[in-house]
Write an enzyme that holds these catalytic residues in place. Structure first.
Site, PDB file in Angstrom:
ATOM      1  N   ASN A 155       1.395  -0.291   5.997  1.00  0.00           N
ATOM      2  CA  ASN A 155       1.736  -0.828   4.821  1.00  0.00           C
ATOM      3  C   ASN A 155       2.378  -1.720   5.926  1.00  0.00           C
ATOM      4  O   ASN A 155       3.794  -1.786   6.486  1.00  0.00           O
ATOM      5  CB  ASN A 155       2.642   0.079   3.651  1.00  0.00           C
ATOM      6  CG  ASN A 155       3.239  -0.712   2.827  1.00  0.00           C
ATOM      7  OD1 ASN A 155       2.637  -1.693   2.433  1.00  0.00           O
ATOM      8  ND2 ASN A 155       4.146  -0.586   2.655  1.00  0.00           N
ATOM      9  N   GLY A 156       2.146  -3.240   5.035  1.00  0.00           N
ATOM     10  CA  GLY A 156       2.177  -4.134   5.905  1.00  0.00           C
ATOM     11  C   GLY A 156       1.681  -5.156   5.876  1.00  0.00           C
ATOM     12  O   GLY A 156       0.290  -4.829   5.386  1.00  0.00           O
ATOM     13  N   CYS A 202       1.237  -1.394   0.140  1.00  0.00           N
ATOM     14  CA  CYS A 202       0.215   0.006   0.068  1.00  0.00           C
ATOM     15  C   CYS A 202       0.938   1.412  -0.068  1.00  0.00           C
ATOM     16  O   CYS A 202       2.071   0.729   0.121  1.00  0.00           O
ATOM     17  CB  CYS A 202      -1.125   0.014   1.527  1.00  0.00           C
ATOM     18  SG  CYS A 202      -1.693  -1.530   1.203  1.00  0.00           S
ATOM     19  N   HIS A 242      16.524 -36.537 -29.815  1.00  0.00           N
ATOM     20  CA  HIS A 242      14.798 -36.244 -30.375  1.00  0.00           C
ATOM     21  C   HIS A 242      14.602 -35.968 -31.612  1.00  0.00           C
ATOM     22  O   HIS A 242      13.420 -35.498 -32.369  1.00  0.00           O
ATOM     23  CB  HIS A 242      13.708 -36.803 -29.411  1.00  0.00           C
ATOM     24  CG  HIS A 242      14.081 -37.825 -29.033  1.00  0.00           C
ATOM     25  ND1 HIS A 242      13.683 -39.179 -29.185  1.00  0.00           N
ATOM     26  CD2 HIS A 242      13.998 -37.591 -26.938  1.00  0.00           C
ATOM     27  CE1 HIS A 242      14.017 -40.022 -27.979  1.00  0.00           C
ATOM     28  NE2 HIS A 242      14.289 -39.343 -26.902  1.00  0.00           N
ATOM     29  N   GLU A 285      10.995 -20.577 -18.191  1.00  0.00           N
ATOM     30  CA  GLU A 285      10.707 -19.447 -18.446  1.00  0.00           C
ATOM     31  C   GLU A 285      12.403 -18.065 -18.800  1.00  0.00           C
ATOM     32  O   GLU A 285      11.637 -17.092 -18.848  1.00  0.00           O
ATOM     33  CB  GLU A 285      10.551 -18.915 -16.549  1.00  0.00           C
ATOM     34  CG  GLU A 285       9.983 -18.170 -15.925  1.00  0.00           C
ATOM     35  CD  GLU A 285       9.027 -16.178 -16.155  1.00  0.00           C
ATOM     36  OE1 GLU A 285       8.744 -17.360 -17.231  1.00  0.00           O
ATOM     37  OE2 GLU A 285       9.299 -16.050 -16.482  1.00  0.00           O
ATOM     38  N   TRP A 334      -4.217  -2.074  -1.567  1.00  0.00           N
ATOM     39  CA  TRP A 334      -3.533  -3.130  -2.073  1.00  0.00           C
ATOM     40  C   TRP A 334      -3.735  -3.963  -0.690  1.00  0.00           C
ATOM     41  O   TRP A 334      -3.095  -3.715  -0.215  1.00  0.00           O
ATOM     42  CB  TRP A 334      -1.979  -3.167  -2.642  1.00  0.00           C
ATOM     43  CG  TRP A 334      -1.554  -4.521  -2.856  1.00  0.00           C
ATOM     44  CD1 TRP A 334      -1.460  -5.478  -2.554  1.00  0.00           C
ATOM     45  CD2 TRP A 334      -2.446  -4.484  -4.942  1.00  0.00           C
ATOM     46  NE1 TRP A 334      -1.212  -6.349  -3.578  1.00  0.00           N
ATOM     47  CE2 TRP A 334      -1.201  -6.044  -4.959  1.00  0.00           C
ATOM     48  CE3 TRP A 334      -2.202  -3.627  -5.640  1.00  0.00           C
ATOM     49  CZ2 TRP A 334      -1.019  -6.318  -5.975  1.00  0.00           C
ATOM     50  CZ3 TRP A 334      -2.738  -4.590  -7.272  1.00  0.00           C
ATOM     51  CH2 TRP A 334      -1.959  -5.931  -7.118  1.00  0.00           C
ATOM     52  N   ARG A 366       1.064   1.767  -5.836  1.00  0.00           N
ATOM     53  CA  ARG A 366       1.066   0.706  -4.799  1.00  0.00           C
ATOM     54  C   ARG A 366      -0.191   0.677  -5.208  1.00  0.00           C
ATOM     55  O   ARG A 366      -0.426  -0.534  -3.808  1.00  0.00           O
ATOM     56  CB  ARG A 366       1.675   1.231  -4.102  1.00  0.00           C
ATOM     57  CG  ARG A 366       3.365   2.235  -3.937  1.00  0.00           C
ATOM     58  CD  ARG A 366       3.539   2.502  -2.838  1.00  0.00           C
ATOM     59  NE  ARG A 366       4.136   1.794  -1.493  1.00  0.00           N
ATOM     60  CZ  ARG A 366       5.621   1.355  -1.728  1.00  0.00           C
ATOM     61  NH1 ARG A 366       6.064   1.422  -2.516  1.00  0.00           N
ATOM     62  NH2 ARG A 366       5.939   0.731  -0.699  1.00  0.00           N
ATOM     63  N   LYS A 380      11.323 -15.118 -21.005  1.00  0.00           N
ATOM     64  CA  LYS A 380      11.881 -13.327 -20.828  1.00  0.00           C
ATOM     65  C   LYS A 380      12.603 -13.325 -22.124  1.00  0.00           C
ATOM     66  O   LYS A 380      12.441 -12.025 -22.362  1.00  0.00           O
ATOM     67  CB  LYS A 380      12.606 -13.689 -19.301  1.00  0.00           C
ATOM     68  CG  LYS A 380      11.887 -13.989 -18.409  1.00  0.00           C
ATOM     69  CD  LYS A 380      11.196 -12.645 -17.788  1.00  0.00           C
ATOM     70  CE  LYS A 380       9.923 -13.146 -17.870  1.00  0.00           C
ATOM     71  NZ  LYS A 380       8.505 -13.375 -17.514  1.00  0.00           N
ATOM     72  N   LYS A 403       0.669  -6.108 -20.024  1.00  0.00           N
ATOM     73  CA  LYS A 403       0.475  -6.507 -18.187  1.00  0.00           C
ATOM     74  C   LYS A 403      -0.572  -7.342 -18.193  1.00  0.00           C
ATOM     75  O   LYS A 403      -0.642  -8.573 -17.905  1.00  0.00           O
ATOM     76  CB  LYS A 403       0.633  -5.155 -17.623  1.00  0.00           C
ATOM     77  CG  LYS A 403       0.903  -6.133 -15.609  1.00  0.00           C
ATOM     78  CD  LYS A 403       2.590  -6.724 -16.260  1.00  0.00           C
ATOM     79  CE  LYS A 403       2.507  -6.871 -14.903  1.00  0.00           C
ATOM     80  NZ  LYS A 403       3.890  -7.674 -14.885  1.00  0.00           N
ATOM     81  N   GLU A 425      10.874 -12.378 -25.538  1.00  0.00           N
ATOM     82  CA  GLU A 425       9.748 -11.662 -25.084  1.00  0.00           C
ATOM     83  C   GLU A 425      10.299 -10.249 -25.044  1.00  0.00           C
ATOM     84  O   GLU A 425      10.076  -8.680 -25.307  1.00  0.00           O
ATOM     85  CB  GLU A 425       8.689 -11.604 -23.495  1.00  0.00           C
ATOM     86  CG  GLU A 425       9.421 -11.244 -22.372  1.00  0.00           C
ATOM     87  CD  GLU A 425       7.730 -12.067 -22.069  1.00  0.00           C
ATOM     88  OE1 GLU A 425       6.279 -11.537 -21.772  1.00  0.00           O
ATOM     89  OE2 GLU A 425       8.489 -12.566 -20.299  1.00  0.00           O
TER      90      GLU A 425
HETATM   91  C1  F6R Z   1       4.990 -13.476 -19.449  1.00  0.00           C
HETATM   92  C2  F6R Z   1       4.189 -13.225 -18.564  1.00  0.00           C
HETATM   93  C3  F6R Z   1       2.980 -13.013 -19.627  1.00  0.00           C
HETATM   94  C4  F6R Z   1       1.935 -13.193 -18.336  1.00  0.00           C
HETATM   95  C5  F6R Z   1       0.785 -14.321 -18.952  1.00  0.00           C
HETATM   96  C6  F6R Z   1      -0.578 -14.465 -17.287  1.00  0.00           C
HETATM   97  O1  F6R Z   1       6.284 -12.776 -18.446  1.00  0.00           O
HETATM   98  O2  F6R Z   1       4.068 -11.882 -18.026  1.00  0.00           O
HETATM   99  O3  F6R Z   1       3.644 -14.576 -19.761  1.00  0.00           O
HETATM  100  O4  F6R Z   1       2.486 -13.771 -16.937  1.00  0.00           O
HETATM  101  O5  F6R Z   1       0.583 -12.935 -19.623  1.00  0.00           O
HETATM  102  O6  F6R Z   1      -0.375 -13.356 -17.062  1.00  0.00           O
HETATM  103  P1  F6R Z   1      -1.331 -13.267 -15.642  1.00  0.00           P
HETATM  104  O7  F6R Z   1      -0.184 -14.153 -14.716  1.00  0.00           O
HETATM  105  O8  F6R Z   1      -2.060 -12.615 -14.696  1.00  0.00           O
HETATM  106  O9  F6R Z   1      -2.106 -14.651 -15.978  1.00  0.00           O
END
Ligand code: F6R
Length: 607
Positions: free
Chosen positions: A101-102, A2, A502, A479, A75, A28, A483, A602, A486
């Site tokens: 906050n916490g 928060c 294979h 993963e 939050w 936040r 990263k 996002k 992307e």
């Molecule tokens: C990659 C990334 C995306 C999300 C995906 C799912 O860095 O951020 O692959 O992981 O769009 O998003 P959430 O977890 O919000 O359902």
């Protein structure tokens, strides 16, 4: 996470300044907003659910008199994002107001004690115990300041607090343990805030508050004392030379790097989940005949790792599944005895919600793991747990991935305990390691970042990378690959290392970089075989390995080291960190903005 802010002025109105500060703190959290000022010996409070602009439109946050006040943007962690749970919270008499906050770990014990002593609670938050406890100490004869100090001595968990008291309208008291807080001082006023950028429009003179310290601000004076014994602390103000934008990133050039560095703190918060949420989810998991782990992207990679956790600790097979594939693959199979554990940072991913609609129609039980209380996922789930990572601003998931892994590991351990699948000795050992993971992650960040930069310099022009692992670290490799592609737009390939022969190994030629995730565990011998087969064909090998693994160090061209002794099922947490840093620095080396990858959002709210 928060945002809190407070200010005390020599003249003028505090409320408009607090309102502007809350706008800057909104990153936040924006579940609810509230402001309290003192005017004419009384507290004046406005608060409601919603973001700052919405609450201001409804209530006019500037329209509060008084030269002193505190504010909060929330939050949600304990208690739904409703008006009743919005801060500031007050004592029974409405004279003490608190923003926080916490997460207070022992709030239920404190609340039970205060209820017995006749205190009345208005909210379901952990925070509300604070004003009541101060009130209680003051009733016992403590002065306000001493009452605050006695109160914070009893709090367990994390907190940044700002507190005002109607009968002492000249001061704000703040206190800190784990959650951030700074004091700002100008010639005409003092303020306290969760971050430096919010203070900068008022002053660039900052007084840092450390853990275990209490600050007392008036318009003309600033004092710091130790919470434990009240002894004064001498500390000089420091002058901040950053501009506001740099300050929002707390001095980091990008949110992604800031969030990578925040991981130790987020992991600590993910270890503070309330036991009853874990227990409830465990109960549902325990009684289901089959479990689907449903997610997309990075969250799917966490689910893949979780499948190994449940298998390893609970002897239970689960089905990790990419949400957009769920209906085609399992749509007919799912039924009343199925449980879906949906993992989604945002809780709003359309592919997941669509799959959940289908599963609900087939009467399956829906459980959620999310970072966003109040999201659609929390509304459609029978039970959910919040990972408590705070908002993630970088588009690429980093801190939310490692926190998801830690929550999933706790769930797997809890189910193993309930099902009697692990010995007490193993549980104890495992719990020790769970508690060490924060420190281990911090060590990895501190010791490997420079190495990552050097390795990036060597491979910055590579056209393609392999990311390979075995067992649970197949998820880590996936993963790392996600990263890199992307953020730095480098085509990359990831799969379980045993698959090379294979087909995929046919791509390998002289100088082709292959990154192996290679902890010292049962898969290591086979993985060394995979390293050798790549090496024999001219690949350049980069390994993320155990710091004591001299044998693999001797085999590879470059390596990143991870502290030794991490149990296999926790290994993706520290092992992914060098790969996050690698993607970040590769993006920079290739002139890409890591905070704004092309074509991505996002939260993906379309199918
Ligand atoms: C990659 C990334 C995306 C999300 C995906 C799912 O860095 O951020 O692959 O992981 O769009 O998003 P959430 O977890 O919000 O359902």
């Amino acid at each position: 996470m928060c945002g809190i802010f407070g200010c005390v002025l020599r003249e003028g109105k505090a409320a408009p300044i607090i309102h502007q500060a809350l706008k800057r703190l909104e990153y936040r959290g924006y579940d609810s907003v509230g402001v309290a000022t003192i005017y004419d010996g009384r507290l004046q409070i406005k608060k409601d659910s919603g973001c700052v602009d919405d609450v201001h439109k409804k209530l006019d946050l500037n329209d509060l008199n008084g030269m002193i006040g505190i504010g909060h943007t929330r939050w949600a962690t304990h208690g739904a994002p409703l008006m009743i749970n919005a801060h500031p919270h007050t004592d029974c008499e409405g004279k003490i107001a608190v923003v926080h906050n916490g997460i207070l770990e022992n709030y239920s014990d404190l609340k039970a004690e205060l209820l017995v002593r006749g205190h009345l609670f208005a909210s379901r938050t952990d925070t509300e115990v604070v004003p009541h406890l101060i009130e209680d100490y003051m009733k016992q004869g403590f002065a306000f300041l001493d009452g605050v100090r006695e109160t914070v001595k009893r709090l367990e968990g994390s907190y940044a607090l700002a507190i005002i008291y109607a009968n002492e309208p000249d001061k704000i008291v703040c206190a800190r343990s784990q959650s951030p807080i700074v004091i700002g001082a100008s010639d005409i006023d003092s303020c306290v805030s969760s971050d430096i950028p919010t203070v900068l429009p008022l002053t660039n003179k900052i007084l840092d508050v450390q853990n275990g310290e209490l600050g007392i601000l008036t318009a003309n004076t600033l004092n710091l004392v130790r919470i434990s014994d009240g002894t004064p602390i001498q500390r000089d103000l420091r002058t901040i030379t950053w501009d506001v934008e740099l300050a929002q990133k707390q001095g980091y050039p990008h949110f992604m790097l800031k969030e990578i560095h925040e991981q130790p703190r987020c992991l600590e918060d993910a270890m503070r989940l309330q036991r009853r949420y874990i227990d409830l989810i465990t109960t549902f998991l325990d009684r289901s005949r089959e479990i689907y782990l449903l997610a997309c992207g990075t969250s799917y990679n966490a689910c893949l790792a979780a499948a190994y956790m449940f298998s390893n600790l609970c002897n239970l097979s689960t089905h990790p599944i990419i949400a957009s594939e769920f209906i085609e693959q399992y749509g007919n199979a799912v039924n009343i005895e199925s449980t879906i554990l949906a993992v989604s940072q945002s809780g709003e991913t359309a592919d997941i919600l669509h799959a959940i609609d289908h599963a609900r129609f087939k009467a399956a039980t829906i459980l959620g793991l999310t970072n966003t209380i109040g999201s659609t996922l929390t509304r459609v789930s029978r039970a959910y747990v919040c990972q408590q990572s705070g908002p993630e601003i970088g588009v690429a998931a980093t801190k939310t991935f490692t926190s998801q892994l830690l929550v999933l590991a706790q769930l797997a351990l809890s189910l193993a305990e309930v099902r009697g699948k692990v010995s007490q000795e193993r549980i104890d050992e495992f719990e020790v390691k769970l508690n060490e993971i924060t420190h281990i992650s911090e060590t990895v960040i501190n010791t490997q970042e420079e190495k990552v930069k050097a390795v990036v310099e060597k491979y910055r022009t590579a056209k393609c990378f392999y990311f390979l692992g075995r067992g649970i670290n197949t998820a880590t490799a996936l993963e790392g690959r996600l990263k890199l592609l992307e953020l730095a737009y480098v085509p990359s390939i990831a799969y379980p290392a045993g698959e090379s022969k294979h087909g995929p190994i046919s791509l390998i030629q002289e100088g082709f970089p292959a990154i192996f995730v290679c902890p010292k565990n049962e898969t290591r011998k086979a993985l060394i075989g995979n390293i050798m087969e790549m090496k024999a064909r001219g690949a350049k090998i980069i390994a993320v390995l155990d710091e004591e693994d001299q044998e693999v160090k001797n085999l590879v061209d470059d390596y990143f080291e991870i502290p030794t002794g991490i149990p296999e099922i926790l290994s993706p947490i520290p092992y992914v960190i060098p790969l996050q840093l690698f993607a970040y620095y590769m993006a920079l080396a290739r002139n890409c903005d890591p905070d704004k990858p092309k074509n991505l959002a996002k939260s993906v709210t379309v199918l």
